[in-house]
Design a protein around this motif. Sequence first.
Motif, PDB file in Angstrom:
ATOM      1  N   TRP A  32       0.830  -1.200   0.000  1.00  0.00           N
ATOM      2  CA  TRP A  32       0.000   0.000   0.000  1.00  0.00           C
ATOM      3  C   TRP A  32       0.866   1.251   0.000  1.00  0.00           C
ATOM      4  O   TRP A  32       0.600   2.206  -0.723  1.00  0.00           O
ATOM      5  CB  TRP A  32      -0.921  -0.017   1.223  1.00  0.00           C
ATOM      6  CG  TRP A  32      -2.019   1.011   1.186  1.00  0.00           C
ATOM      7  CD1 TRP A  32      -3.216   0.914   0.555  1.00  0.00           C
ATOM      8  CD2 TRP A  32      -2.005   2.296   1.827  1.00  0.00           C
ATOM      9  NE1 TRP A  32      -3.966   2.062   0.747  1.00  0.00           N
ATOM     10  CE2 TRP A  32      -3.250   2.928   1.528  1.00  0.00           C
ATOM     11  CE3 TRP A  32      -1.082   2.967   2.623  1.00  0.00           C
ATOM     12  CZ2 TRP A  32      -3.569   4.188   1.995  1.00  0.00           C
ATOM     13  CZ3 TRP A  32      -1.407   4.236   3.081  1.00  0.00           C
ATOM     14  CH2 TRP A  32      -2.638   4.835   2.780  1.00  0.00           C
ATOM     15  N   GLU A  35       2.620   1.701  -3.437  1.00  0.00           N
ATOM     16  CA  GLU A  35       1.750   1.553  -4.603  1.00  0.00           C
ATOM     17  C   GLU A  35       2.196   2.411  -5.780  1.00  0.00           C
ATOM     18  O   GLU A  35       2.330   1.920  -6.907  1.00  0.00           O
ATOM     19  CB  GLU A  35       0.309   1.893  -4.235  1.00  0.00           C
ATOM     20  CG  GLU A  35      -0.650   1.797  -5.407  1.00  0.00           C
ATOM     21  CD  GLU A  35      -2.065   2.203  -5.051  1.00  0.00           C
ATOM     22  OE1 GLU A  35      -2.665   2.978  -5.803  1.00  0.00           O
ATOM     23  OE2 GLU A  35      -2.566   1.748  -4.001  1.00  0.00           O
ATOM     24  N   SER A 129       0.662  10.446 -10.690  1.00  0.00           N
ATOM     25  CA  SER A 129      -0.553  10.000 -10.015  1.00  0.00           C
ATOM     26  C   SER A 129      -1.613   9.783 -11.089  1.00  0.00           C
ATOM     27  O   SER A 129      -1.455  10.221 -12.238  1.00  0.00           O
ATOM     28  CB  SER A 129      -1.051  11.041  -9.007  1.00  0.00           C
ATOM     29  OG  SER A 129      -1.480  12.216  -9.670  1.00  0.00           O
ATOM     30  N   ARG A 206      -5.570   2.582  -4.439  1.00  0.00           N
ATOM     31  CA  ARG A 206      -6.096   3.933  -4.626  1.00  0.00           C
ATOM     32  C   ARG A 206      -6.053   4.345  -6.088  1.00  0.00           C
ATOM     33  O   ARG A 206      -6.853   5.163  -6.531  1.00  0.00           O
ATOM     34  CB  ARG A 206      -5.287   4.913  -3.776  1.00  0.00           C
ATOM     35  CG  ARG A 206      -5.418   4.707  -2.277  1.00  0.00           C
ATOM     36  CD  ARG A 206      -4.239   5.291  -1.522  1.00  0.00           C
ATOM     37  NE  ARG A 206      -3.009   4.551  -1.800  1.00  0.00           N
ATOM     38  CZ  ARG A 206      -1.810   4.877  -1.320  1.00  0.00           C
ATOM     39  NH1 ARG A 206      -1.692   5.959  -0.578  1.00  0.00           N
ATOM     40  NH2 ARG A 206      -0.754   4.153  -1.599  1.00  0.00           N
ATOM     41  N   THR A 207      -5.098   3.820  -6.849  1.00  0.00           N
ATOM     42  CA  THR A 207      -4.971   4.128  -8.267  1.00  0.00           C
ATOM     43  C   THR A 207      -5.859   3.160  -9.035  1.00  0.00           C
ATOM     44  O   THR A 207      -5.620   1.951  -9.008  1.00  0.00           O
ATOM     45  CB  THR A 207      -3.503   3.996  -8.723  1.00  0.00           C
ATOM     46  OG1 THR A 207      -2.657   4.724  -7.830  1.00  0.00           O
ATOM     47  CG2 THR A 207      -3.333   4.518 -10.137  1.00  0.00           C
ATOM     48  N   ARG A 208      -6.873   3.666  -9.741  1.00  0.00           N
ATOM     49  CA  ARG A 208      -7.906   2.794 -10.287  1.00  0.00           C
ATOM     50  C   ARG A 208      -7.847   2.652 -11.819  1.00  0.00           C
ATOM     51  O   ARG A 208      -7.893   1.549 -12.322  1.00  0.00           O
ATOM     52  CB  ARG A 208      -9.293   3.315  -9.889  1.00  0.00           C
ATOM     53  CG  ARG A 208      -9.477   3.624  -8.421  1.00  0.00           C
ATOM     54  CD  ARG A 208      -9.293   2.421  -7.512  1.00  0.00           C
ATOM     55  NE  ARG A 208     -10.354   1.433  -7.681  1.00  0.00           N
ATOM     56  CZ  ARG A 208     -10.448   0.346  -6.925  1.00  0.00           C
ATOM     57  NH1 ARG A 208      -9.568   0.110  -5.970  1.00  0.00           N
ATOM     58  NH2 ARG A 208     -11.415  -0.532  -7.142  1.00  0.00           N
TER      59      ARG A 208
END
Length: 287
Positions: A32, A35, A129, A206-208
Motif C-alpha cells: 500500500w 503503490e 498520479s 487507490r490508483t484505479r
Amino acid sequence: MSGTPRRSLWRRARRWAVLLLITSLGIVAVLWSLERRLVFVPTSAQEEWLEPEDRRTQDVWFHSADGSKIAGRWLPPETPQHGAVLVANGNGGNLTHRGGLAADLRRATGAGVLLFDYPGYGKSEGAPSESGCYAAGEAAYKWLTDERTISTDRIILYGESLGGGTAVELAATREHRALVLIYTFTSLPDAAKHRFPFLPVKTLMRTRFDNLSKIAKCPRPVFFVHGRADRVVPFDHSERLYAAANEPKEFVRLDGIGHTRLPAELYLPALVSFLNRHAPRPVPAGE
C-alpha cells in the motif's frame, strides 16, 4: 493428561494463525505504501533522454490544470487535414522512448503525433498520479486544439497499457476521431489481482484507471490490439473491454505476442483501414 496435547496443538495453531495474519498485514501495508512506485516507473531526463527518430520532431511545452509544466514532442502532420495522434504512454520510461512509435504512426497515417510525459516523467514537473495523468492528457489535448488548431474530429487518442486509462478518460469526455487501445487493462486493480492474487488489491488500491466503467461512454470508433501471450495485462482484459465498447469497433488479436512494443506491420495497416472505413471524413494514408 489426555487434554494436554490437544491444548498444546491448539496453542501452536493459534500462534501460526496470528503470525500468518501479521505477515499478511505487513505485506499489504508495504504494498500500500509503495503503490505509486509499483504503478509508475518513470525515467527522468537525467537518466536517459534520447534524440527523436524523425528530425522534423519539435520539443514543446504546456501546463496542466495544477500549473505543472508538461514536456511534449510534436511531429507535424503531412497537412493540417491529416489531424493528429495523441499518444498516452505506458507506465515506464519517458516520451523519448516512443520516438519509433511516433515515426511509425506518422508514416502510416500522415497525421501529426504528439508525445507527452506524465508528471514526474522525463522533463515534466510534479509527481506521477492517476489524476496527474488525466491532467497531463487534458493539457496535451488542449495544446493540439488551441496551439495547433487541430479539429477535434481529427484527433486520434492512442493509449498504450497504462496510457489506455488516460486515453479512455479523454475519449469519454472529449470529442475525437477514434480511440486506439494497445494491451489495455479493464482496471488497474483487476490487472494487479492477476499479479497478486492473494492480496485484496481491488479493495485497497487507490490508483484505479477504471476503463471498463468508462468504455461505453466513448462514442467514437474503437480499435483494440492485444497479444495472446501477454503476461503483464491478461489478454481477456481487452476481450472484456471490446465486449463493452460501442460500435464501430475492431479487435486485432496477435498470437505469440507479449507485453512489448508492437512491430508496425502487425497492426498499423489494419488501423489505417479501420480509420478510413469509419472516420467521418477519411484521409489518405501516409507515404
